[in-house]
Design a protein around this motif. Structure first.
Motif, PDB file in Angstrom:
ATOM      1  N   UNK A  13       0.856  -1.198   0.000  1.00  0.00           N
ATOM      2  CA  UNK A  13       0.000   0.000   0.000  1.00  0.00           C
ATOM      3  C   UNK A  13       0.886   1.240   0.000  1.00  0.00           C
ATOM      4  N   UNK A  14       0.263   2.389  -0.203  1.00  0.00           N
ATOM      5  CA  UNK A  14       0.953   3.668  -0.132  1.00  0.00           C
ATOM      6  C   UNK A  14       0.784   4.220   1.283  1.00  0.00           C
ATOM      7  N   UNK A  15       1.879   4.296   2.035  1.00  0.00           N
ATOM      8  CA  UNK A  15       1.829   4.736   3.431  1.00  0.00           C
ATOM      9  C   UNK A  15       2.008   6.235   3.553  1.00  0.00           C
ATOM     10  N   UNK A  16       1.278   6.823   4.475  1.00  0.00           N
ATOM     11  CA  UNK A  16       1.258   8.272   4.644  1.00  0.00           C
ATOM     12  C   UNK A  16       2.517   8.783   5.343  1.00  0.00           C
ATOM     13  N   UNK A  17       3.171   9.773   4.751  1.00  0.00           N
ATOM     14  CA  UNK A  17       4.299  10.435   5.408  1.00  0.00           C
ATOM     15  C   UNK A  17       3.816  11.045   6.723  1.00  0.00           C
ATOM     16  N   UNK A  18       4.601  10.838   7.784  1.00  0.00           N
ATOM     17  CA  UNK A  18       4.246  11.372   9.096  1.00  0.00           C
ATOM     18  C   UNK A  18       3.475  10.384   9.955  1.00  0.00           C
ATOM     19  N   UNK A  19       3.064   9.290   9.384  1.00  0.00           N
ATOM     20  CA  UNK A  19       2.387   8.230  10.148  1.00  0.00           C
ATOM     21  C   UNK A  19       3.403   7.131  10.428  1.00  0.00           C
ATOM     22  N   UNK A  20       3.196   6.407  11.529  1.00  0.00           N
ATOM     23  CA  UNK A  20       4.081   5.270  11.754  1.00  0.00           C
ATOM     24  C   UNK A  20       3.525   4.020  11.080  1.00  0.00           C
ATOM     25  N   UNK A  21       4.389   3.019  10.962  1.00  0.00           N
ATOM     26  CA  UNK A  21       4.002   1.807  10.217  1.00  0.00           C
ATOM     27  C   UNK A  21       2.830   1.087  10.865  1.00  0.00           C
ATOM     28  N   UNK A  22       2.763   1.108  12.179  1.00  0.00           N
ATOM     29  CA  UNK A  22       1.632   0.440  12.840  1.00  0.00           C
ATOM     30  C   UNK A  22       0.325   1.148  12.482  1.00  0.00           C
ATOM     31  N   UNK A  23       0.316   2.469  12.569  1.00  0.00           N
ATOM     32  CA  UNK A  23      -0.892   3.227  12.213  1.00  0.00           C
ATOM     33  C   UNK A  23      -1.308   2.933  10.776  1.00  0.00           C
ATOM     34  N   UNK A  70      12.588  -7.369  25.854  1.00  0.00           N
ATOM     35  CA  UNK A  70      11.766  -8.527  25.497  1.00  0.00           C
ATOM     36  C   UNK A  70      12.559  -9.590  24.724  1.00  0.00           C
ATOM     37  N   UNK A  71      13.879  -9.415  24.659  1.00  0.00           N
ATOM     38  CA  UNK A  71      14.728 -10.444  24.074  1.00  0.00           C
ATOM     39  C   UNK A  71      14.867 -10.385  22.564  1.00  0.00           C
ATOM     40  N   UNK A  72      14.580  -9.232  21.971  1.00  0.00           N
ATOM     41  CA  UNK A  72      14.712  -9.075  20.521  1.00  0.00           C
ATOM     42  C   UNK A  72      15.921  -8.197  20.219  1.00  0.00           C
ATOM     43  N   UNK A  73      16.693  -8.595  19.235  1.00  0.00           N
ATOM     44  CA  UNK A  73      17.897  -7.851  18.867  1.00  0.00           C
ATOM     45  C   UNK A  73      17.511  -6.501  18.247  1.00  0.00           C
ATOM     46  N   UNK A  74      17.878  -5.404  18.890  1.00  0.00           N
ATOM     47  CA  UNK A  74      17.522  -4.085  18.347  1.00  0.00           C
ATOM     48  C   UNK A  74      18.158  -3.788  16.989  1.00  0.00           C
ATOM     49  N   UNK A  75      19.216  -4.513  16.658  1.00  0.00           N
ATOM     50  CA  UNK A  75      19.834  -4.314  15.348  1.00  0.00           C
ATOM     51  C   UNK A  75      19.113  -5.103  14.254  1.00  0.00           C
ATOM     52  N   UNK A  76      18.241  -6.007  14.634  1.00  0.00           N
ATOM     53  CA  UNK A  76      17.533  -6.840  13.657  1.00  0.00           C
ATOM     54  C   UNK A  76      16.051  -6.491  13.534  1.00  0.00           C
ATOM     55  N   UNK A  77      15.513  -5.788  14.527  1.00  0.00           N
ATOM     56  CA  UNK A  77      14.076  -5.477  14.525  1.00  0.00           C
ATOM     57  C   UNK A  77      13.832  -4.005  14.810  1.00  0.00           C
ATOM     58  N   UNK A  78      12.701  -3.522  14.342  1.00  0.00           N
ATOM     59  CA  UNK A  78      12.179  -2.201  14.705  1.00  0.00           C
ATOM     60  C   UNK A  78      10.792  -2.391  15.306  1.00  0.00           C
ATOM     61  N   UNK A  79      10.370  -1.429  16.094  1.00  0.00           N
ATOM     62  CA  UNK A  79       8.993  -1.403  16.571  1.00  0.00           C
ATOM     63  C   UNK A  79       8.187  -0.583  15.573  1.00  0.00           C
ATOM     64  N   UNK A  80       7.180  -1.204  14.972  1.00  0.00           N
ATOM     65  CA  UNK A  80       6.408  -0.513  13.934  1.00  0.00           C
ATOM     66  C   UNK A  80       5.771   0.775  14.463  1.00  0.00           C
ATOM     67  N   UNK A  81       5.444   0.785  15.752  1.00  0.00           N
ATOM     68  CA  UNK A  81       4.806   1.991  16.312  1.00  0.00           C
ATOM     69  C   UNK A  81       5.779   3.146  16.460  1.00  0.00           C
ATOM     70  N   UNK A  82       7.068   2.880  16.291  1.00  0.00           N
ATOM     71  CA  UNK A  82       8.085   3.926  16.420  1.00  0.00           C
ATOM     72  C   UNK A  82       8.731   4.268  15.082  1.00  0.00           C
ATOM     73  N   UNK A  83       8.276   3.653  13.997  1.00  0.00           N
ATOM     74  CA  UNK A  83       8.851   3.865  12.665  1.00  0.00           C
ATOM     75  C   UNK A  83       7.971   4.819  11.875  1.00  0.00           C
ATOM     76  N   UNK A  84       8.302   6.090  11.913  1.00  0.00           N
ATOM     77  CA  UNK A  84       7.505   7.088  11.203  1.00  0.00           C
ATOM     78  C   UNK A  84       8.025   7.217   9.768  1.00  0.00           C
ATOM     79  N   UNK A  85       7.114   7.159   8.835  1.00  0.00           N
ATOM     80  CA  UNK A  85       7.487   7.309   7.424  1.00  0.00           C
ATOM     81  C   UNK A  85       7.924   8.748   7.185  1.00  0.00           C
ATOM     82  N   UNK A  86       9.135   8.886   6.634  1.00  0.00           N
ATOM     83  CA  UNK A  86       9.698  10.229   6.482  1.00  0.00           C
ATOM     84  C   UNK A  86       9.796  10.693   5.041  1.00  0.00           C
ATOM     85  N   UNK A  87       9.558   9.823   4.125  1.00  0.00           N
ATOM     86  CA  UNK A  87       9.681  10.278   2.749  1.00  0.00           C
ATOM     87  C   UNK A  87       9.173   9.238   1.788  1.00  0.00           C
ATOM     88  N   UNK A  88       9.408   9.488   0.513  1.00  0.00           N
ATOM     89  CA  UNK A  88       8.947   8.568  -0.506  1.00  0.00           C
ATOM     90  C   UNK A  88       9.867   7.373  -0.624  1.00  0.00           C
TER      91      UNK A  88
END
Ligand code: FES
Length: 99
Positions: A13-23, A70-88
């Motif tokens: 889908x086309x994700x909105x700039x300024x929204x996070x991936x979870x939203x 929670x036992x997840x490698x921060x270098x291998x995962x992101x939290x979708x609620x903290x990943x804000x789309x910043x551009x195209x």
């Protein structure tokens, strides 16, 4: 807007700039776990970013701490609620298999 592709679910889908991936996912009724409601406190929204990480906001210390707690490698995962789309561009992610 950025093209968001959830590789293992076959969703794009086309994700909105300024929204996070979870939203963006929830808006499109993607079944994306989010136990803490998008507050960087549970890690259930974690995703692996395969491509296009440069189109997302940088990972912060709080995000790294939550993943680590929670036992997840921060270098291998992101939290979708903290990943804000910043551009195209293209963002390719993968949701972990349900636990
Ligand atoms: S929804 Fe809980 S950390 Fe993202």
């Amino acid at each position: 807007m950025a093209t968001v592709r959830i590789e293992n679910l076959g969703i794009e889908y086309e994700g909105e700039t300024g929204w996070n991936l979870l939203e963006c996912d929830l808006l499109r009724e993607v079944d994306h776990p989010h136990d803490c409601g998008g507050n960087c406190a549970c890690s259930t929204c974690k995703v692996a970013v395969i491509l296009g990480g440069e189109n997302l906001s940088p990972q912060g210390e709080d995000e790294r701490d939550t993943l680590d707690a929670y036992g997840w490698d921060p270098d291998a995962f992101r939290l979708a609620c903290q990943c804000v789309i910043q551009g195209g561009g293209e963002i390719v992610i993968r949701l972990p298999d349900p636990e």
